[in-house]
Design an enzyme around this catalytic site. Structure first.
Site, short mmCIF file in Angstrom:
data_model
loop_
_atom_site.label_atom_id
_atom_site.label_comp_id
_atom_site.label_asym_id
_atom_site.label_seq_id
_atom_site.Cartn_x
_atom_site.Cartn_y
_atom_site.Cartn_z
N ARG A 78 0.91 -1.14 -0.10
CA ARG A 78 0.05 0.16 -0.10
C ARG A 78 0.79 1.22 -0.03
O ARG A 78 1.66 1.28 1.02
CB ARG A 78 -0.99 -0.14 1.50
CG ARG A 78 -1.95 0.93 1.32
CD ARG A 78 -2.82 0.82 2.64
NE ARG A 78 -3.67 -0.28 2.56
CZ ARG A 78 -4.23 -0.54 3.72
NH1 ARG A 78 -3.90 -0.08 4.95
NH2 ARG A 78 -5.01 -1.54 3.78
N ARG A 147 -1.62 6.91 9.47
CA ARG A 147 -1.70 6.41 8.33
C ARG A 147 -2.02 7.55 7.26
O ARG A 147 -1.99 8.69 7.50
CB ARG A 147 -2.94 5.56 8.03
CG ARG A 147 -2.83 4.34 9.04
CD ARG A 147 -2.15 3.48 8.47
NE ARG A 147 -2.35 2.13 9.55
CZ ARG A 147 -2.91 0.96 9.26
NH1 ARG A 147 -3.73 0.81 8.28
NH2 ARG A 147 -2.97 -0.16 10.17
N LYS A 230 -3.68 1.85 14.93
CA LYS A 230 -3.43 2.68 13.74
C LYS A 230 -4.08 3.81 14.16
O LYS A 230 -5.00 3.97 15.18
CB LYS A 230 -4.30 1.80 12.42
CG LYS A 230 -5.60 1.45 13.11
CD LYS A 230 -6.44 0.73 11.79
CE LYS A 230 -5.99 -0.47 11.12
NZ LYS A 230 -6.93 -0.99 10.45
N LYS A 232 -5.77 7.43 12.23
CA LYS A 232 -6.14 8.01 10.83
C LYS A 232 -6.39 9.28 10.98
O LYS A 232 -7.20 9.65 11.84
CB LYS A 232 -7.39 6.92 10.28
CG LYS A 232 -6.90 5.78 10.33
CD LYS A 232 -7.91 4.51 9.55
CE LYS A 232 -7.45 3.60 9.37
NZ LYS A 232 -8.35 2.42 8.54
N CYS A 454 -15.26 -3.14 -0.27
CA CYS A 454 -13.98 -3.54 0.34
C CYS A 454 -13.35 -4.61 -0.44
O CYS A 454 -14.31 -5.48 -1.13
CB CYS A 454 -13.90 -3.67 1.81
SG CYS A 454 -14.34 -5.42 2.28
N CYS A 460 -8.16 -10.56 1.24
CA CYS A 460 -8.36 -10.04 2.74
C CYS A 460 -8.50 -11.39 3.85
O CYS A 460 -9.38 -12.27 3.66
CB CYS A 460 -9.37 -9.26 3.04
SG CYS A 460 -9.55 -8.88 4.96
N CYS A 499 -16.60 -7.88 6.20
CA CYS A 499 -16.70 -8.32 7.64
C CYS A 499 -16.74 -7.17 8.19
O CYS A 499 -17.04 -5.94 7.85
CB CYS A 499 -15.19 -9.00 8.03
SG CYS A 499 -13.99 -7.61 8.50
N CYS A 503 -14.14 -1.29 6.31
CA CYS A 503 -13.08 -0.72 5.43
C CYS A 503 -13.80 0.32 4.38
O CYS A 503 -13.13 1.06 3.99
CB CYS A 503 -12.21 -1.68 4.76
SG CYS A 503 -11.03 -2.52 6.20
#
Ligand code: SRM
Ligand code: SF4
Length: 594
Positions: A78, A147, A230, A232, A454, A460, A499, A503
């Site tokens: 990424r 991120r 993480k 953001k 996603c 994934c 899930c 995302c």
């Protein structure tokens, strides 16, 4: 600070891996050069900070297990692209690398980056080194750090707020980037490579020490164990919320005066989408208003916020480690007090803001950008840039970029803009798109253009069910349904995920479909099309084939009862989920059953 020390007592496994990594080196440095198909568990965790996930082809898992073979491992890579802005040479490099080492596709993500999938471990170093040498980066695209910083993409030269948003996305990305030299040691053997120079203002702001904001050592902001989770951030513009600013750990909203001068930023904190089915203590949360910060203090405030999460975020339970849970558990007042303590001064009150406009302008098609030039928004279904039998989208983007050397911008909704187009280039660009079978904006139904999914299966590792491969059929059925019901004037935001991690930010969609079992989805309704109100659970487990019949019954009631111009999400919120559930139950069984 004290709670870093106290978290040492029972820190999670990942905390130990980070501490042992010596600023993101070990055991990755050694394993990169080994002749193996995949990395160890510890290296996989460290690898994330370098922008890479280890994955395997889940379509092949069962068969390979039966044949006694190991998983079909490959790497997802990424990039970090603040504000989604990609220089032409970097785009062409990514396009080539996707063919040479990846699975032949590029994926525009919901945070305005590009992902490459399917890279074998043996090719990872050359792929990454090539990106680095083209002034690209993957550092901090993943991992427990700040991120990719998001910002609205419209390149309006006559609307300064948009320019400030892009400018500060770059500055914030630099300010909060990890400083470890491990990244360059591992991927280019420490060889000097061209790196965009850091803004002087950001460099000066980095020196901020406040009350213990900066630490000793190579990572003065993060320290040796980085963040608990993480982090953001995004910058929105007053009235324009394409970045879903309330879903961010840290959100800045640009405020300008009448003359277009930057006044500063309203800052919101503690948003996030991720949750786990059946674990009530995990939940999507909207960011809350923290303060206003003028341009001269915004860097300090952002560093202080990050340092508070670094020192007080949960380091023993990763499911409770995001900033949103710290803000939820402390309350915004206590959080504000602690940030003020770190800053050594009072925060200013948030300024009044206009309401955000609905997120229904996707900037697709042709637009003037205010300096005599144009930009063109191209719809990328679920972000996947590839050549298929019917459409050579990847070829078209490559040809346009090769021919005109124009920059691109990845949007927060997985689309791409080509910017800075001269008037005389327009016809040739249209011609390339046409010859490659790429449809123009008007040929794609709005509900399709606005939707997101996603990746989910097969790449994934966390997917419970399909998303990117399931949505194209479903969304066209929903479009057909709108037409049948005469509701084509009222398309709404549909987002699907495989899930509950969220995302594609499904809890901010007017119809959110969240994978709950193979072929089954939890259905969420009632979010605001302006991205400032969360959806709620409407049905727990709906088979994919039952979604359209279910939506037929809901949309019929909406059609009868909506106020003029009332958006679907706003209607669902006004009447309430129990009311809608009762309406569906009142319908004949054959309408709702699978
Ligand atoms: Fe995500 C994990 C893909 C945006 C919440 N996300 C993953 C992983 C890496 C799976 C994994 O950990 O093994 C997925 C890789 C799939 C693949 O094959 O590519 C993945 N996330 C994506 C992307 C590619 C989806 C897309 O359709 O574009 C997005 C990449 C963004 C980027 O360029 O940086 C992506 N992920 C998001 C967002 C949306 C956003 O950030 O605006 C969210 C919800 C916001 C949030 O973070 O709260 C999101 N992803 C998660 C979570 C849940 C985090 C949590 O707090 O619980 C996970 C799982 C985790 O971290 O444990 C996750
Ligand atoms: Fe994977 Fe779940 Fe994210 Fe989809 S929402 S990419 S299935 S982690």
């Amino acid at each position: 600070m004290s709670s870093v020390a106290s978290s040492e007592v029972k820190r999670s496994k990942v905390e130990q891996i980070k501490a042992d990594s010596h600023f993101l080196r070990d055991p990755l440095l050694e394993e990169v050069g080994q002749d193996t198909t995949h990395f160890s568990e510890a290296a996989v965790q460290v690898l994330k900070f370098h922008g890479t996930y280890q994955q395997d082809d889940r379509d092949l898992r069962q068969q390979r297990r039966q044949e006694g073979q190991e998983r079909a491992y490959s790497m997802m890579l990424r990039t970090r692209i603040p504000g989604g802005h990609v220089a032409p040479q970097l785009y062409l490099t990514l396009d080539r690398l996707a063919d040479e080492y990846g699975n032949g596709t590029l994926r525009a993500t919901t945070r305005q980056t590009f992902q490459l999938h399917g890279i074998l471990k043996k090719d990872l170093k050359v792929t990454l080194a090539t990106i680095l040498k083209q002034m690209g980066s993957t550092l901090a695209a993943c991992g427990d750090v700040n991120r990719n910083v998001m910002a609205p993409v419209a390149p309006y030269k006559n609307r300064p707020a948009f320019r400030y948003a892009q400018e500060y996305a770059r500055k914030l990305a630099d300010l909060l980037a990890p400083k470890t030299s491990a990244y360059y040691e591992i991927w280019v053997d420490g060889e000097p490579i061209p790196i965009p120079p850091m803004d002087e203002e950001v460099k000066a702001a980095e020196a901020f020490v406040g009350h213990g904001v900066r630490l000793e050592g190579p990572e003065p902001l993060y320290g040796p164990v980085y963040l608990p989770r993480k982090f953001k951030s995004a910058i929105a513009v007053a009235g324009e919320n394409s970045v879903d600013v309330y879903s961010q750990d840290l959100g800045l909203i640009v405020l300008t005066d009448r003359k277009g001068q930057l006044k500063g930023f309203n800052i919101v904190v503690g948003g996030g989408m991720g949750r786990t089915h059946g674990k009530e203590e995990t939940e999507p949360l909207l960011a809350q208003k923290l303060c206003f910060a003028p341009p001269e203090s915004v860097y300090k405030v952002c560093q202080a916020i990050l340092a508070v999460q670094r020192d007080h975020g949960n380091r023993w339970d990763r499911k409770q480690a995001r900033l949103k849970y710290l803000v939820r558990d402390w309350g915004i007042r206590k959080f504000r007090r602690v940030v003020e303590r770190y800053l050594g001064e009072k925060l200013q009150r948030s300024r009044p803001l206009p309401k955000f406009a609905p997120n229904s302008d996707d900037y697709l098609g042709w637009h003037e950008q205010g300096d005599g030039r144009w930009f063109l928004g191209i719809s990328i279904e679920n972000g996947r840039i590839q050549d298929t039998a019917g459409q050579q989208l990847k070829t078209a983007l490559r040809r346009i970029t090769e021919t005109f050397a124009l920059p691109l911008r990845v949007t927060p909704t997985q689309d791409v803009l080509i910017v800075d187009i001269e008037k005389q280039q327009r016809d040739a660009i249209n011609q390339i798109l046409k010859s490659c079978g790429v449809p123009c904006k008007e040929e794609i139904p709005q509900i399709v253009r606005l939707s997101m999914a996603c990746p989910a299966l097969p790449t994934c590792g966390l997917a419970i069910t399909e998303s990117e491969r399931a949505l194209p059929t479903l969304i066209r059925r929903l479009d057909q349904l709108l037409q049948e019901l005469g509701l084509q004037d009222a398309p709404f935001l549909v987002r699907m995920t495989g899930c509950p991690n969220g995302c594609a930010r499904p809890y901010l969609a007017e119809l959110g479909l969240v994978g709950s079992a193979p072929d089954h989805y939890q259905v969420w309704l009632g979010a605001s099309p302006r991205g400032d109100r969360l959806a709620q659970v409407f049905q727990e487990r709906v088979h994919i084939d039952a979604i359209v019949p279910l939506m037929r019954s809901v949309l019929q009631v909406y059609k009868q009862e909506r106020y003029p111009q009332e958006a679907f999400g706003d209607y669902c919120h006004r009447v309430g989920i129990p009311y809608l559930q009762a309406q569906v139950q009142a319908l004949p069984q054959e309408v709702t059953k699978v």
